[in-house]
Design a protein around this motif. Structure first.
Motif, PDB file in Angstrom:
ATOM      1  N   HIS A  42       0.829  -1.211   0.000  1.00 46.12           N
ATOM      2  CA  HIS A  42       0.000   0.000   0.000  1.00 46.12           C
ATOM      3  C   HIS A  42       0.859   1.256   0.000  1.00 46.12           C
ATOM      4  CE1 HIS A  42      -1.867  -3.028   2.858  1.00 46.12           C
ATOM      5  NE2 HIS A  42      -2.705  -3.066   1.840  1.00 46.12           N
ATOM      6  N   HIS A  44       0.765   4.254   2.218  1.00 45.14           N
ATOM      7  CA  HIS A  44       0.179   4.780   3.459  1.00 45.14           C
ATOM      8  C   HIS A  44       0.388   6.297   3.473  1.00 45.14           C
ATOM      9  CE1 HIS A  44      -0.514   0.972   5.872  1.00 45.14           C
ATOM     10  NE2 HIS A  44       0.136   0.512   4.812  1.00 45.14           N
ATOM     11  N   ILE A  76      -3.928   3.566   5.181  1.00 42.93           N
ATOM     12  CA  ILE A  76      -3.803   3.267   3.755  1.00 42.93           C
ATOM     13  C   ILE A  76      -4.481   4.353   2.915  1.00 42.93           C
ATOM     14  CG2 ILE A  76      -4.507   1.694   1.908  1.00 42.93           C
ATOM     15  CD1 ILE A  76      -4.351  -0.569   4.009  1.00 42.93           C
ATOM     16  N   VAL A 127       4.479   0.581   1.908  1.00 39.18           N
ATOM     17  CA  VAL A 127       4.693  -0.498   2.866  1.00 39.18           C
ATOM     18  C   VAL A 127       4.330  -1.825   2.196  1.00 39.18           C
ATOM     19  CG1 VAL A 127       4.096  -1.453   5.132  1.00 39.18           C
ATOM     20  CG2 VAL A 127       4.139   1.029   4.806  1.00 39.18           C
ATOM     21  N   HIS A 129       3.785  -5.828   2.990  1.00 38.16           N
ATOM     22  CA  HIS A 129       3.444  -6.638   4.156  1.00 38.16           C
ATOM     23  C   HIS A 129       3.702  -8.121   3.910  1.00 38.16           C
ATOM     24  CE1 HIS A 129       1.102  -3.280   6.066  1.00 38.16           C
ATOM     25  NE2 HIS A 129       1.023  -2.897   4.812  1.00 38.16           N
TER      26      HIS A 129
HETATM   27 CU    CU Z   1       0.050  -1.310   4.198  1.00 43.97          CU
END
Ligand code: CU
Length: 217
Positions: A42, A44, A76, A127, A129
């Motif tokens: 994403h 952020h 997000i 980011v 994950h």
């Molecule tokens: Cu994220």
């Protein structure tokens, strides 16, 4: 971060209200339940615009959860999915994210005004994950995720993070790279990102490297 060993680069080229996003990731978790390990990714936005330090692990379980990072990188703004919706609603659309230990992602998508604003003011953070659970404290890795209790925490924890800063590419149309440019000139470049420009980030997966980078500044 989170001992993930994950690294990469990300760039965002903005044209009007659209952006072409490129993400390249290496050293990420490889498999999950016999398939490629899905890596939610994403942009952020709208917080401090930084990657969380190890001390962000507020509950002290040895894993920095996605939620524990929110005060640093924000919520997000855009989900970097491979197809379909790119809003926060797709935060964990695991079947529409890239997967595996290394991958290259490119997509042109619509920017929301909120994400465009964070790109302008330097608070947009990419980011990635999903951490290999064997690299995390065992009990904490398998406890329910803060984002979706049906998933283990390792599947959603941040693996790599980088702040999108205005790049030399964005500076070029303003008359070439001038490293001695005054602060006000730099602001002009950043402010243009919403119209046309580029931002790039180096994704750092290791807390140690992250701290080295900080101390260099
Ligand atoms: Cu994220």
């Amino acid at each position: 971060m989170n001992n993930s060993g994950t690294t990469g680069t990300a760039s965002v080229n903005v044209h009007g209200n659209q952006a072409t996003v490129d993400v390249k990731v290496d050293g990420a978790a490889e498999t999950f339940k016999d398939g490629p390990f899905p890596h939610a990714q994403h942009i952020h936005i709208a917080a401090q615009g930084v990657c969380p330090p190890p001390s962000a692990d507020a509950d002290g379980d040895g894993i920095m959860s996605t939620t524990e990072g929110h005060p640093y990188y924000g919520m997000i703004g855009t989900s970097l999915t491979t197809k379909g919706d790119t809003s926060a609603d797709s935060a964990l659309a695991v079947d529409r994210f890239p997967g595996g230990s290394s991958y290259t992602y490119e997509r042109t998508l619509q920017l929301t005004p909120e994400t465009a604003q964070s790109l302008k003011n330097g608070t947009a953070v990419v980011v990635v994950h999903g951490v290999d659970p064997t690299k995390l404290p065992a009990a904490s890795a398998m406890k329910p995720s803060d984002l979706d209790p049906k998933l283990p925490q390792a599947a959603t924890a941040p693996a790599a993070c980088g702040t999108l800063g205005a790049s030399q590419m964005a500076a070029m149309p303003k008359g070439g790279a001038d490293t001695g440019a005054p602060v006000s000139s730099h602001s002009d470049v950043a402010a243009e990102i919403g119209v046309a420009g580029a931002a790039a980030a180096v994704l750092v997966g290791s807390g140690v490297v992250m701290m080295r980078r900080r101390s260099q500044k």
